[in-house]
Design a protein around this motif. Structure first.
Motif, PDB file in Angstrom:
ATOM      1  N   THR A   1      -6.127   2.693  10.897  1.00 59.10           N
ATOM      2  CA  THR A   1      -5.312   2.359   9.727  1.00 59.10           C
ATOM      3  C   THR A   1      -5.249   3.516   8.741  1.00 59.10           C
TER       4      THR A   1
ATOM      5  N   ILE B   1      -1.756   5.334   7.768  1.00 55.47           N
ATOM      6  CA  ILE B   1      -1.283   5.367   6.381  1.00 55.47           C
ATOM      7  C   ILE B   1      -1.240   6.804   5.872  1.00 55.47           C
TER       8      ILE B   1
ATOM      9  N   THR C   1       2.173   8.650   4.415  1.00 53.35           N
ATOM     10  CA  THR C   1       2.246   9.089   3.017  1.00 53.35           C
ATOM     11  C   THR C   1       1.953  10.568   2.859  1.00 53.35           C
TER      12      THR C   1
END
Length: 60
Positions: free
Chosen positions: A20, A24, A28
């Motif tokens: 995760t 992420i 980003t």
């Protein structure tokens, strides 16, 4: 029974957290310089005519 369950669940939870964070982080991701697209141009200075290149420099 509970110890056996923990031996399977804890590594899976850690693996899911790592996946995760990587997912992420890649979504980003931004450059350290920022996202501002304004670029300032600098004025180029022409060399003075009395400066000559060193033609005797052994070769690159």
């Amino acid at each position: 029974m509970f110890k056996n369950l923990l031996r399977w669940i804890v590594p899976l939870i850690v693996l899911l957290i790592v996946i995760t964070v990587i997912a992420i982080g890649s979504i980003t991701y931004t450059h350290a310089a920022g996202v501002d697209s304004k670029h300032t141009t600098t004025e180029q200075v022409t060399p003075t005519p009395n400066v000559k290149p060193n033609i005797f420099w052994p070769g690159i």
